[in-house]
Design a protein around this motif. Structure first.
Motif, PDB file in Angstrom:
ATOM      1  N   VAL A 285      -5.463   1.485   7.349  1.00  0.00           N
ATOM      2  CA  VAL A 285      -4.186   0.967   7.846  1.00  0.00           C
ATOM      3  C   VAL A 285      -4.019  -0.499   7.462  1.00  0.00           C
ATOM      4  O   VAL A 285      -2.948  -0.920   7.010  1.00  0.00           O
ATOM      5  CB  VAL A 285      -4.092   1.123   9.376  1.00  0.00           C
ATOM      6  N   LEU A 286      -5.078  -1.288   7.635  1.00  0.00           N
ATOM      7  CA  LEU A 286      -5.002  -2.705   7.277  1.00  0.00           C
ATOM      8  C   LEU A 286      -4.731  -2.909   5.792  1.00  0.00           C
ATOM      9  O   LEU A 286      -4.132  -3.898   5.392  1.00  0.00           O
ATOM     10  CB  LEU A 286      -6.305  -3.423   7.657  1.00  0.00           C
ATOM     11  N   LEU A 287      -5.184  -1.967   4.970  1.00  0.00           N
ATOM     12  CA  LEU A 287      -5.007  -2.090   3.526  1.00  0.00           C
ATOM     13  C   LEU A 287      -3.784  -1.335   3.012  1.00  0.00           C
ATOM     14  O   LEU A 287      -3.476  -1.388   1.821  1.00  0.00           O
ATOM     15  CB  LEU A 287      -6.265  -1.583   2.804  1.00  0.00           C
ATOM     16  N   GLY A 288      -3.116  -0.598   3.893  1.00  0.00           N
ATOM     17  CA  GLY A 288      -1.926   0.130   3.472  1.00  0.00           C
ATOM     18  C   GLY A 288      -2.199   1.241   2.488  1.00  0.00           C
ATOM     19  O   GLY A 288      -1.418   1.472   1.555  1.00  0.00           O
ATOM     20  N   ILE A 289      -3.315   1.929   2.670  1.00  0.00           N
ATOM     21  CA  ILE A 289      -3.691   2.994   1.739  1.00  0.00           C
ATOM     22  C   ILE A 289      -3.802   4.320   2.490  1.00  0.00           C
ATOM     23  O   ILE A 289      -3.904   4.347   3.709  1.00  0.00           O
ATOM     24  CB  ILE A 289      -5.021   2.678   1.032  1.00  0.00           C
ATOM     25  N   ALA A 290      -3.783   5.409   1.733  1.00  0.00           N
ATOM     26  CA  ALA A 290      -3.891   6.743   2.322  1.00  0.00           C
ATOM     27  C   ALA A 290      -4.903   7.558   1.514  1.00  0.00           C
ATOM     28  O   ALA A 290      -4.530   8.365   0.663  1.00  0.00           O
ATOM     29  CB  ALA A 290      -2.531   7.430   2.336  1.00  0.00           C
ATOM     30  N   PRO A 291      -6.199   7.349   1.765  1.00  0.00           N
ATOM     31  CA  PRO A 291      -7.227   8.074   1.010  1.00  0.00           C
ATOM     32  C   PRO A 291      -7.092   9.585   1.204  1.00  0.00           C
ATOM     33  O   PRO A 291      -6.750  10.065   2.289  1.00  0.00           O
ATOM     34  CB  PRO A 291      -8.541   7.558   1.615  1.00  0.00           C
TER      35      PRO A 291
ATOM     36  N   GLU B 168     -16.569  11.502  -4.046  1.00  0.00           N
ATOM     37  CA  GLU B 168     -15.167  11.887  -3.875  1.00  0.00           C
ATOM     38  C   GLU B 168     -14.540  11.155  -2.697  1.00  0.00           C
ATOM     39  O   GLU B 168     -13.336  10.847  -2.710  1.00  0.00           O
ATOM     40  CB  GLU B 168     -15.052  13.396  -3.662  1.00  0.00           C
ATOM     41  N   VAL B 169     -15.331  10.890  -1.683  1.00  0.00           N
ATOM     42  CA  VAL B 169     -14.818  10.219  -0.486  1.00  0.00           C
ATOM     43  C   VAL B 169     -14.565   8.736  -0.751  1.00  0.00           C
ATOM     44  O   VAL B 169     -13.620   8.152  -0.219  1.00  0.00           O
ATOM     45  CB  VAL B 169     -15.798  10.386   0.693  1.00  0.00           C
ATOM     46  N   ILE B 170     -15.384   8.108  -1.580  1.00  0.00           N
ATOM     47  CA  ILE B 170     -15.225   6.675  -1.862  1.00  0.00           C
ATOM     48  C   ILE B 170     -13.853   6.396  -2.467  1.00  0.00           C
ATOM     49  O   ILE B 170     -13.415   7.067  -3.400  1.00  0.00           O
ATOM     50  CB  ILE B 170     -16.334   6.181  -2.813  1.00  0.00           C
ATOM     51  N   TYR B 171     -13.179   5.411  -1.911  1.00  0.00           N
ATOM     52  CA  TYR B 171     -11.843   5.033  -2.375  1.00  0.00           C
ATOM     53  C   TYR B 171     -11.915   3.649  -3.008  1.00  0.00           C
ATOM     54  O   TYR B 171     -12.352   2.686  -2.374  1.00  0.00           O
ATOM     55  CB  TYR B 171     -10.869   5.023  -1.194  1.00  0.00           C
ATOM     56  N   LYS B 172     -11.475   3.549  -4.245  1.00  0.00           N
ATOM     57  CA  LYS B 172     -11.478   2.276  -4.945  1.00  0.00           C
ATOM     58  C   LYS B 172     -10.171   1.545  -4.648  1.00  0.00           C
ATOM     59  O   LYS B 172      -9.097   2.027  -4.983  1.00  0.00           O
ATOM     60  CB  LYS B 172     -11.649   2.495  -6.452  1.00  0.00           C
ATOM     61  N   THR B 173     -10.270   0.401  -4.014  1.00  0.00           N
ATOM     62  CA  THR B 173      -9.066  -0.360  -3.676  1.00  0.00           C
ATOM     63  C   THR B 173      -8.628  -1.213  -4.863  1.00  0.00           C
ATOM     64  O   THR B 173      -9.338  -1.331  -5.864  1.00  0.00           O
ATOM     65  CB  THR B 173      -9.322  -1.289  -2.475  1.00  0.00           C
ATOM     66  N   ASP B 174      -7.469  -1.822  -4.727  1.00  0.00           N
ATOM     67  CA  ASP B 174      -6.965  -2.732  -5.759  1.00  0.00           C
ATOM     68  C   ASP B 174      -7.498  -4.148  -5.585  1.00  0.00           C
ATOM     69  O   ASP B 174      -7.080  -5.061  -6.293  1.00  0.00           O
ATOM     70  CB  ASP B 174      -5.430  -2.773  -5.717  1.00  0.00           C
ATOM     71  N   TYR B 175      -8.425  -4.321  -4.629  1.00  0.00           N
ATOM     72  CA  TYR B 175      -8.882  -5.665  -4.282  1.00  0.00           C
ATOM     73  C   TYR B 175     -10.302  -5.956  -4.743  1.00  0.00           C
ATOM     74  O   TYR B 175     -10.890  -6.960  -4.352  1.00  0.00           O
ATOM     75  CB  TYR B 175      -8.771  -5.867  -2.771  1.00  0.00           C
ATOM     76  N   GLY B 176     -10.881  -5.048  -5.539  1.00  0.00           N
ATOM     77  CA  GLY B 176     -12.192  -5.306  -6.113  1.00  0.00           C
ATOM     78  C   GLY B 176     -13.353  -4.704  -5.370  1.00  0.00           C
ATOM     79  O   GLY B 176     -14.488  -4.772  -5.828  1.00  0.00           O
TER      80      GLY B 176
ATOM     81  N   ALA C 295      -0.545 -11.141   7.246  1.00  0.00           N
ATOM     82  CA  ALA C 295      -1.331 -10.278   6.355  1.00  0.00           C
ATOM     83  C   ALA C 295      -1.427  -8.867   6.914  1.00  0.00           C
ATOM     84  O   ALA C 295      -1.348  -7.879   6.171  1.00  0.00           O
ATOM     85  CB  ALA C 295      -2.727 -10.873   6.157  1.00  0.00           C
ATOM     86  N   VAL C 296      -1.581  -8.761   8.238  1.00  0.00           N
ATOM     87  CA  VAL C 296      -1.652  -7.439   8.873  1.00  0.00           C
ATOM     88  C   VAL C 296      -0.334  -6.699   8.683  1.00  0.00           C
ATOM     89  O   VAL C 296      -0.316  -5.501   8.341  1.00  0.00           O
ATOM     90  CB  VAL C 296      -1.987  -7.573  10.370  1.00  0.00           C
ATOM     91  N   ILE C 297       0.771  -7.394   8.882  1.00  0.00           N
ATOM     92  CA  ILE C 297       2.081  -6.769   8.726  1.00  0.00           C
ATOM     93  C   ILE C 297       2.303  -6.310   7.286  1.00  0.00           C
ATOM     94  O   ILE C 297       2.848  -5.223   7.041  1.00  0.00           O
ATOM     95  CB  ILE C 297       3.193  -7.744   9.159  1.00  0.00           C
TER      96      ILE C 297
END
Length: 275
Positions: free
Chosen positions: A52-58, A74-82, A220-222
């Motif tokens: 939720v904090l990252l705005g993603i839906a794994p 398969e469970v690991i999600y690669k974010t756009d933040y490194g 940032a949370v918003i």
């Protein structure tokens, strides 16, 4: 075992609402910015909110690892933040307390990642329930987040007390979050230190950092973006970056202290078989 063991540490708290997950996310972001390979495990299994904090839906989370034979890769999600995350589920009662088999399954799955990461950050739930205690026992270092609120202080002490008296854990890193000023933060840390020194002989507390109250955090949370990505020069981010630098000086060790450790299952079982 790999000679360069990953540093595995928890970000934990005695009560909710202290900004623990925000701290976890921004430490992961800053460590990755230093060129470190970072995996953030959302270990608040029944009330997950890293996604939720990252705005993603794994697509997958730890529920699928335990109940649907989904592989950990398969469970690991690669974010756009490194950095990568191991997401948990939210509102799933089956995940509130892991059974012994699930704990061993998780340890075995994590073994596969041993040589691929430099830091595993375990964002625990709040309080002293079974999952919180389990994950705090499984790590090498524990970063305890508290705020100047009296309830945060008393609940932080309660967590330390349980870890010390029931599990023999006596070393904690401390980070004071949402501090109105340095004087208040130091007073809070001193109160916790004095309580432990008076009632829990042998407990060691190390103040890692003080994160000031910063309106940029709410923004940032918003926006569902790490603070240090959105506002890298903000007061809170500057101090979070400093805390991340201190963490790079923490040393992973292959010495067992009697607790189960992530990535150390084979070594632990070998010692048990010898005994």
């Amino acid at each position: 075992m790999n000679s360069n063991l990953p540093m595995v540490f928890s970000v934990t708290s005695g009560k909710g609402g202290v900004g623990k997950t925000n701290v976890s996310v921004n430490l992961a972001y800053n460590l990755s910015r230093m060129g470190k390979k970072v995996l953030l495990l959302d270990a608040d299994l029944g009330l997950a909110n890293v996604d939720v904090l990252l705005g993603i839906a794994p697509k997958y989370n730890l529920f699928h690892l335990f109940h649907e034979d989904t592989s950990i890769r398969e469970v690991i999600y690669k974010t756009d933040y490194g950095f990568d995350i191991l997401p948990a589920s939210s509102g799933v009662s089956d995940m509130v307390s892991l059974d012994t088999g699930q704990k061993l399954d998780l340890l075995e799955a994590m073994d596969l990642l041993e040589e691929e990461i430099d830091y595993l950050i375990v964002d625990t739930g709040a309080g002293i329930n079974d999952n919180v205690l389990y994950f705090n026992l499984a790590v090498q270092e524990r970063l305890l987040v508290l705020t100047p609120e009296p309830t945060s202080l008393t609940d932080a002490y309660a967590l330390i007390k349980v870890m010390k008296l029931h599990h023999g854990v006596d070393k904690f890193k401390v980070l004071v979050n949402m501090a109105p000023d340095m004087k208040t933060a130091k007073e809070v840390f001193k109160k916790l230190y004095m309580a432990c020194d008076h009632f829990l002989s042998g407990v060691s507390l190390d103040l890692v950092g003080v994160i000031p109250h910063d309106p940029n955090m709410r923004a940032a949370v918003i926006k569902q973006t790490p603070l240090c990505k959105l506002a890298p020069s903000s007061p809170a981010c500057v101090q979070l970056a400093e805390a991340a630098k201190k963490i790079t000086n923490w040393k992973a060790t292959s010495e067992l202290d009697g607790n189960i450790k992530f990535f150390w299952k084979k070594l632990l079982f070998q010692e048990q078989s010898v005994a």
